[in-house]
Scaffold this motif. Structure first.
Motif, PDB file in Angstrom:
ATOM      1  N   MET A   1       0.902  -1.079   0.019  1.00 36.64           N
ATOM      2  CA  MET A   1      -0.085   0.230  -0.029  1.00 36.64           C
ATOM      3  C   MET A   1       0.648   1.280  -0.017  1.00 36.64           C
ATOM      4  O   MET A   1       1.822   1.407   0.595  1.00 36.64           O
ATOM      5  N   LYS A   2       0.514   2.296  -0.749  1.00 36.95           N
ATOM      6  CA  LYS A   2       1.507   3.482  -0.911  1.00 36.95           C
ATOM      7  C   LYS A   2       1.068   4.343   0.207  1.00 36.95           C
ATOM      8  O   LYS A   2      -0.129   4.347   0.624  1.00 36.95           O
TER       9      LYS A   2
ATOM     10  N   GLU B   1       0.162   7.806   2.187  1.00 33.05           N
ATOM     11  CA  GLU B   1      -0.917   8.763   1.864  1.00 33.05           C
ATOM     12  C   GLU B   1      -0.554  10.008   1.065  1.00 33.05           C
ATOM     13  O   GLU B   1       0.739  10.574   1.596  1.00 33.05           O
TER      14      GLU B   1
ATOM     15  N   ASP C   1      -3.215  11.137  -8.276  1.00 38.91           N
ATOM     16  CA  ASP C   1      -2.911  10.741  -6.924  1.00 38.91           C
ATOM     17  C   ASP C   1      -3.658  11.661  -5.972  1.00 38.91           C
ATOM     18  O   ASP C   1      -4.424  11.055  -5.008  1.00 38.91           O
TER      19      ASP C   1
ATOM     20  N   GLU D   1      -6.703   9.785  -3.784  1.00 34.67           N
ATOM     21  CA  GLU D   1      -6.683  10.044  -2.327  1.00 34.67           C
ATOM     22  C   GLU D   1      -8.045  10.658  -1.660  1.00 34.67           C
ATOM     23  O   GLU D   1      -8.541  10.355  -0.645  1.00 34.67           O
TER      24      GLU D   1
ATOM     25  N   ARG E   1     -10.584   8.034  -1.788  1.00 33.30           N
ATOM     26  CA  ARG E   1     -10.299   7.146  -0.838  1.00 33.30           C
ATOM     27  C   ARG E   1     -10.724   7.582   0.671  1.00 33.30           C
ATOM     28  O   ARG E   1     -11.331   6.747   1.480  1.00 33.30           O
TER      29      ARG E   1
ATOM     30  N   LEU F   1     -12.951   0.661  -2.394  1.00 34.22           N
ATOM     31  CA  LEU F   1     -11.443   0.754  -1.974  1.00 34.22           C
ATOM     32  C   LEU F   1     -10.680  -0.074  -2.607  1.00 34.22           C
ATOM     33  O   LEU F   1      -9.341   0.176  -3.112  1.00 34.22           O
ATOM     34  N   ARG F   2     -10.992  -1.340  -2.775  1.00 34.81           N
ATOM     35  CA  ARG F   2     -10.132  -2.382  -3.787  1.00 34.81           C
ATOM     36  C   ARG F   2      -9.939  -1.729  -5.060  1.00 34.81           C
ATOM     37  O   ARG F   2      -9.012  -1.978  -5.454  1.00 34.81           O
TER      38      ARG F   2
ATOM     39  N   ASP G   1      -7.157   0.692  -4.949  1.00 28.88           N
ATOM     40  CA  ASP G   1      -5.926  -0.063  -4.846  1.00 28.88           C
ATOM     41  C   ASP G   1      -5.478  -0.660  -6.249  1.00 28.88           C
ATOM     42  O   ASP G   1      -4.388  -0.784  -6.366  1.00 28.88           O
ATOM     43  N   GLU G   2      -6.456  -1.275  -6.975  1.00 25.52           N
ATOM     44  CA  GLU G   2      -6.320  -2.089  -7.992  1.00 25.52           C
ATOM     45  C   GLU G   2      -6.264  -0.973  -9.382  1.00 25.52           C
ATOM     46  O   GLU G   2      -5.790  -1.481 -10.527  1.00 25.52           O
TER      47      GLU G   2
END
Length: 140
Positions: free
Chosen positions: A1-2, A4, A22, A26, A29, A91-92, A95-96
């Motif tokens: 996980m990157k 924040e 990004d 964020e 997210r 949220l997945r 991330d993907e």
């Protein structure tokens, strides 16, 4: 996980910036995580409230009224439980790297739509087509 990303307090996604950069990722997210936290807090409060309200009510009408209220509250919490799973799925997708794109057409979902409904998986047009097809098949 990157790590924040820095996100200014007044940041709002804008059409003039690269889609799902990004900052936008964020922003969404954090929006999703806050929504999920709010739902889980409400659920905890409901459970605590139901524990506190457990009592023997002699009047049948009052007891029936309380049972109806509890049933309604439990249905609401069930809908929220399903919503939490949709938030987790969103949220997945973040991330993907799939968040913000229509699962049917692959086109970007408008930022306004995502801001209003961050769990959206389809563009407005694809969603409308989907709902029209559902309505037609439901009438059969």
């Amino acid at each position: 996980m990157k790590a924040e990303a820095f996100l200014p307090d007044d940041y709002r996604p804008a059409d003039g910036e690269p889609f799902m950069n990004d900052l936008q990722l964020e922003y969404f997210r954090r929006k999703l995580l806050q929504w999920k936290a709010d739902l889980l807090n409400e659920s905890r409060d409901t459970i605590e409230g139901m524990k506190d309200q457990t009592r023997n009510i002699p009047d049948l009408a009052d007891r029936a009224s309380e049972e109806t209220d509890r049933a309604l509250e439990l249905r609401t919490r069930d809908r929220q439980r399903k919503l939490v799973s949709k938030i987790d799925a969103a949220l997945r997708r973040i991330d993907e790297g799939e968040y913000g794109y229509c699962e049917i057409t692959g086109e970007p979902i408008s930022l306004k739509r995502l801001d209003a409904r961050p769990i959206a998986t389809m563009t407005l047009e694809a969603q409308e087509r989907h709902e029209r097809r559902e309505k037609v098949h439901r009438d059969d």
